[in-house]
Motif scaffolding. Structure first.
Motif, PDB file in Angstrom:
ATOM      1  N   LEU A 158       0.831  -1.211   0.000  1.00  0.00           N
ATOM      2  CA  LEU A 158       0.000   0.000   0.000  1.00  0.00           C
ATOM      3  C   LEU A 158       0.859   1.252   0.000  1.00  0.00           C
ATOM      4  O   LEU A 158       0.569   2.221  -0.718  1.00  0.00           O
ATOM      5  CB  LEU A 158      -0.928  -0.001   1.213  1.00  0.00           C
ATOM      6  CG  LEU A 158      -1.983  -1.108   1.276  1.00  0.00           C
ATOM      7  CD1 LEU A 158      -2.819  -0.965   2.537  1.00  0.00           C
ATOM      8  CD2 LEU A 158      -2.874  -1.101   0.035  1.00  0.00           C
ATOM      9  N   ASP A 159       1.923   1.240   0.803  1.00  0.00           N
ATOM     10  CA  ASP A 159       2.831   2.397   0.828  1.00  0.00           C
ATOM     11  C   ASP A 159       3.487   2.603  -0.533  1.00  0.00           C
ATOM     12  O   ASP A 159       3.611   3.742  -1.017  1.00  0.00           O
ATOM     13  CB  ASP A 159       3.920   2.197   1.889  1.00  0.00           C
ATOM     14  CG  ASP A 159       3.395   2.346   3.306  1.00  0.00           C
ATOM     15  OD1 ASP A 159       2.308   2.941   3.481  1.00  0.00           O
ATOM     16  OD2 ASP A 159       4.065   1.850   4.232  1.00  0.00           O
ATOM     17  N   ASP A 160       3.895   1.507  -1.146  1.00  0.00           N
ATOM     18  CA  ASP A 160       4.597   1.601  -2.430  1.00  0.00           C
ATOM     19  C   ASP A 160       3.702   2.124  -3.546  1.00  0.00           C
ATOM     20  O   ASP A 160       4.196   2.721  -4.515  1.00  0.00           O
ATOM     21  CB  ASP A 160       5.133   0.224  -2.836  1.00  0.00           C
ATOM     22  CG  ASP A 160       6.274  -0.247  -1.959  1.00  0.00           C
ATOM     23  OD1 ASP A 160       6.913   0.599  -1.300  1.00  0.00           O
ATOM     24  OD2 ASP A 160       6.522  -1.469  -1.922  1.00  0.00           O
ATOM     25  N   PHE A 161       2.388   1.889  -3.429  1.00  0.00           N
ATOM     26  CA  PHE A 161       1.481   2.267  -4.517  1.00  0.00           C
ATOM     27  C   PHE A 161       0.469   3.341  -4.129  1.00  0.00           C
ATOM     28  O   PHE A 161      -0.522   3.547  -4.822  1.00  0.00           O
ATOM     29  CB  PHE A 161       0.772   1.022  -5.052  1.00  0.00           C
ATOM     30  CG  PHE A 161       1.698   0.109  -5.794  1.00  0.00           C
ATOM     31  CD1 PHE A 161       2.039   0.382  -7.116  1.00  0.00           C
ATOM     32  CD2 PHE A 161       2.284  -0.972  -5.167  1.00  0.00           C
ATOM     33  CE1 PHE A 161       2.925  -0.429  -7.792  1.00  0.00           C
ATOM     34  CE2 PHE A 161       3.170  -1.791  -5.832  1.00  0.00           C
ATOM     35  CZ  PHE A 161       3.501  -1.528  -7.156  1.00  0.00           C
ATOM     36  N   THR A 162       0.765   4.068  -3.062  1.00  0.00           N
ATOM     37  CA  THR A 162      -0.021   5.243  -2.690  1.00  0.00           C
ATOM     38  C   THR A 162       0.805   6.479  -3.035  1.00  0.00           C
ATOM     39  O   THR A 162       1.884   6.672  -2.475  1.00  0.00           O
ATOM     40  CB  THR A 162      -0.363   5.239  -1.194  1.00  0.00           C
ATOM     41  OG1 THR A 162      -1.150   4.079  -0.901  1.00  0.00           O
ATOM     42  CG2 THR A 162      -1.141   6.493  -0.813  1.00  0.00           C
ATOM     43  N   PRO A 163       0.355   7.307  -3.974  1.00  0.00           N
ATOM     44  CA  PRO A 163       1.136   8.492  -4.356  1.00  0.00           C
ATOM     45  C   PRO A 163       1.387   9.413  -3.173  1.00  0.00           C
ATOM     46  O   PRO A 163       0.536   9.542  -2.277  1.00  0.00           O
ATOM     47  CB  PRO A 163       0.250   9.178  -5.413  1.00  0.00           C
ATOM     48  CG  PRO A 163      -0.658   8.092  -5.905  1.00  0.00           C
ATOM     49  CD  PRO A 163      -0.898   7.189  -4.740  1.00  0.00           C
ATOM     50  N   ALA A 164       2.549  10.037  -3.173  1.00  0.00           N
ATOM     51  CA  ALA A 164       2.864  11.005  -2.124  1.00  0.00           C
ATOM     52  C   ALA A 164       1.903  12.188  -2.220  1.00  0.00           C
ATOM     53  O   ALA A 164       1.490  12.568  -3.317  1.00  0.00           O
ATOM     54  CB  ALA A 164       4.306  11.480  -2.275  1.00  0.00           C
TER      55      ALA A 164
END
Length: 253
Positions: A68-74
């Motif tokens: 989820l962290d890797d594919f949640t845009p900043a």
């Protein structure tokens, strides 16, 4: 002004990354050809499916939280157009769409989970259902193929005629349906380890059905199924080649 290109964050599954990296490159080639802005986060790892299927929910949740962290845009990232997560694996996408709901129920990550789930697609369903693409220009592969509906594609993601529509647009390729195309190939991740004899027998049945069609190629959306079937085919020295659909669609151009 033209509409902004859809942004696609690609997820490369473990099997593809370690054993079939050319399939990932085929996916990138196809997505760029249909006008997508393809992006790759090198920090990505696994979706958590192996741990989840083995019943280790804690470790699975930890790996899934990283996904989820890797594919949640900043929050400060400039995103002009629609954004998606696309993978050449219905198995991994099925994990994200279905198992993540259980893993993150009542957890702080629940909102991020739902946001990623709504943007996650297997490659062929993204092309057909989201972009409306039913053929890849210039694709060509001469021969006869038969198609294997993977359990994850059919049952977890609800993928139906889309892959066959795309394959129908490949010049030189002829389809012959095999018997019991939607029957499991016998892989099932750790199932193949824990129940080897059953797993091999299921692979044998699937391959025999494929051979009965006279096909040159056995095609599917899931490289895990194809790896399992290819191992049996090679052991028995059978005249059948396994191909991921991305590699077929990227052929000839």
């Amino acid at each position: 002004m033209p509409a902004p290109a859809p942004i696609v964050d690609i997820f490369v599954p473990c099997f593809v990354d370690q054993l079939y990296p050319a399939t990932a490159m085929s996916m990138v080639k196809i997505l760029e050809a249909v006008g997508c802005d393809v992006r790759y986060n090198p920090d990505q790892t696994c979706c958590g499916q192996p741990a989840y299927n083995a019943g280790h929910l804690g470790p699975a949740r930890a790996v899934a939280a990283k996904f989820l962290d890797d594919f949640t845009p900043a929050p400060d990232e400039d995103v002009a157009g629609p954004r998606y997560v696309v993978s050449p694996s219905a198995s991994c996408i099925g994990m994200v769409r279905n198992a993540y709901t259980e893993l993150f129920a009542g957890q702080p990550e629940a909102a991020d989970c739902r946001a990623v789930q709504t943007r996650a697609y297997e490659l062929t369903e993204f092309l057909v259902d989201v972009l409306g693409v039913t053929a890849i220009a210039g694709a060509r592969l001469d021969g006869v193929y038969t198609y294997h509906d993977s359990c994850a594609a059919l049952r977890e993601c609800g993928i139906g005629p889309g892959p066959r529509q795309l394959l129908a647009g490949v010049a030189g390729l002829v389809r012959r349906e095999m018997a019991e195309t939607s029957t499991c190939c016998g892989f099932g991740g750790t199932f193949a380890v824990k129940f080897q004899a059953i797993s091999v027998a299921m692979a044998q049945q699937k391959v025999e059905h494929a051979l009965d069609t006279g096909a040159d190629f056995l095609v599917s959306t899931d490289v895990s199924c194809l790896m399992h079937l290819e191992a049996y085919i090679k052991r028995e020295k059978l005249p059948l080649r396994c191909l991921h659909i991305a590699d077929v669609l990227a052929s000839g151009w």
